[in-house]
Design a protein around this motif. Structure first.
Motif, PDB file in Angstrom:
ATOM      1  N   UNK A 135      13.993  14.284  -2.148  1.00  0.00           N
ATOM      2  CA  UNK A 135      13.226  13.939  -0.950  1.00  0.00           C
ATOM      3  C   UNK A 135      12.180  15.006  -0.664  1.00  0.00           C
ATOM      4  N   UNK A 136      10.901  14.611  -0.571  1.00  0.00           N
ATOM      5  CA  UNK A 136       9.883  15.599  -0.206  1.00  0.00           C
ATOM      6  C   UNK A 136      10.182  16.184   1.168  1.00  0.00           C
ATOM      7  N   UNK A 176      13.267  -2.550   3.911  1.00  0.00           N
ATOM      8  CA  UNK A 176      12.782  -2.360   5.271  1.00  0.00           C
ATOM      9  C   UNK A 176      13.956  -1.869   6.112  1.00  0.00           C
ATOM     10  N   UNK A 177      13.747  -0.746   6.795  1.00  0.00           N
ATOM     11  CA  UNK A 177      14.750  -0.233   7.724  1.00  0.00           C
ATOM     12  C   UNK A 177      14.184  -0.332   9.138  1.00  0.00           C
ATOM     13  N   UNK A 178      14.812  -1.157   9.956  1.00  0.00           N
ATOM     14  CA  UNK A 178      14.396  -1.281  11.360  1.00  0.00           C
ATOM     15  C   UNK A 178      12.890  -1.493  11.493  1.00  0.00           C
ATOM     16  N   UNK A 179      12.403  -2.466  10.727  1.00  0.00           N
ATOM     17  CA  UNK A 179      11.036  -2.992  10.791  1.00  0.00           C
ATOM     18  C   UNK A 179      10.006  -2.156  10.052  1.00  0.00           C
ATOM     19  N   UNK A 180      10.401  -1.008   9.501  1.00  0.00           N
ATOM     20  CA  UNK A 180       9.412  -0.189   8.804  1.00  0.00           C
ATOM     21  C   UNK A 180      10.036   0.444   7.560  1.00  0.00           C
ATOM     22  N   UNK A 237      11.736   3.411   4.945  1.00  0.00           N
ATOM     23  CA  UNK A 237      12.716   4.496   5.006  1.00  0.00           C
ATOM     24  C   UNK A 237      12.022   5.823   5.290  1.00  0.00           C
ATOM     25  N   UNK A 238      12.685   6.686   6.031  1.00  0.00           N
ATOM     26  CA  UNK A 238      12.075   7.966   6.407  1.00  0.00           C
ATOM     27  C   UNK A 238      11.751   8.813   5.181  1.00  0.00           C
ATOM     28  N   UNK A 239      12.542   8.659   4.112  1.00  0.00           N
ATOM     29  CA  UNK A 239      12.259   9.452   2.906  1.00  0.00           C
ATOM     30  C   UNK A 239      10.944   9.038   2.264  1.00  0.00           C
ATOM     31  N   UNK A 240      10.583   7.744   2.400  1.00  0.00           N
ATOM     32  CA  UNK A 240       9.298   7.313   1.848  1.00  0.00           C
ATOM     33  C   UNK A 240       8.151   7.750   2.745  1.00  0.00           C
ATOM     34  N   UNK A 241       8.387   7.797   4.053  1.00  0.00           N
ATOM     35  CA  UNK A 241       7.363   8.322   4.961  1.00  0.00           C
ATOM     36  C   UNK A 241       7.087   9.786   4.634  1.00  0.00           C
ATOM     37  N   UNK A 242       8.136  10.537   4.301  1.00  0.00           N
ATOM     38  CA  UNK A 242       7.939  11.938   3.903  1.00  0.00           C
ATOM     39  C   UNK A 242       7.101  12.012   2.632  1.00  0.00           C
ATOM     40  N   UNK A 243       7.324  11.074   1.713  1.00  0.00           N
ATOM     41  CA  UNK A 243       6.517  11.008   0.490  1.00  0.00           C
ATOM     42  C   UNK A 243       5.047  10.776   0.838  1.00  0.00           C
TER      43      UNK A 243
END
Length: 223
Positions: free
Chosen positions: A46-47, A95-99, A101-107
């Motif tokens: 995870x970034x 999709x987790x809760x409409x958006x 995963x947080x790990x991909x947002x970190x990416x």
């Protein structure tokens, strides 16, 4: 074709998004495409999330960065380098809760880099640097968010991905969304996976034709 493939599902071996991504790669190869996969599982590697040091360093001119700033950006630099070296991107996620995963947002936060993955041109406009890469998003959704369904207005994943990757230059990304899965009976769930597989077969054929044309153009340029 060098394919940068990112998985983002926490389910690992039981993940439908991971299975569909593998299905797509298999179809690419069945179409005769020589695929070299550069693989990243952001649930394992995870970034780092953005912190003060990253935020300060990324907006400091490269020539003015301290050794500590350069060290903080080193992993992000390496990720960006992998994207630049790829011919195509495959991003698979639930999709987790409409958006996302947080790990991909970190990416995304680690690859959205001023003066690297997007630059300002002579007219003051921001220009993303990944316009040459083909891009496919494979997503899985528990509910049915297709137009006309009760939850269709709650899809925050698709617009977020489009906006994020458009800013760094991705042109006309493809989306294959398997839905509904979690909140569906077995028949609807099976039908959703079949629809996704059929779409992926079509995308694989399109990419195979694109790759053939790209290689032919390279041959002509080298002649």
């Amino acid at each position: 074709m060098k394919l940068f493939h990112v998985d983002a599902s926490a389910k690992r071996e039981t993940s439908n998004s991971r299975a569909l991504a593998r299905f797509f790669i298999g179809n690419l190869r069945a179409q005769g495409v020589e695929v070299e996969v550069d693989y990243l599982d952001v649930t394992v590697d995870t970034p780092r999330h953005v912190d003060l040091e990253f935020a300060v360093a990324t907006y400091r001119a490269e020539s003015e960065r301290t050794p500590a700033m350069k060290a903080r950006l080193a992993a992000s630099d390496a990720l960006c380098k992998r994207l630049f070296e790829a011919d195509a991107f495959l991003f698979a996620m639930p999709m987790y809760n409409w958006s996302m995963p947080s790990v991909f947002k970190a990416f995304i936060d680690n690859i959205t880099r001023t003066d690297l993955t997007y630059r300002k041109n002579a007219h003051g406009q921001y220009v993303g640097q990944f316009s040459r890469q083909k891009t496919l998003f494979v997503t899985t959704r528990g509910a049915d968010l297709r137009p006309g369904n009760p939850f269709s207005s709650m899809d925050a994943l698709t617009p977020a991905l489009k906006a994020s990757f458009s800013f760094i230059g991705v042109v006309e990304p493809r989306f294959v969304d398997a839905q509904p899965l979690q909140f569906a009976d077995q028949e609807a769930r099976a039908a959703a996976l079949v629809r996704a597989q059929e779409e992926l077969v079509e995308v694989a054929a399109e990419w195979a034709a694109w790759e053939q044309a790209r290689l032919a153009a390279d041959v002509l340029e080298a002649a």
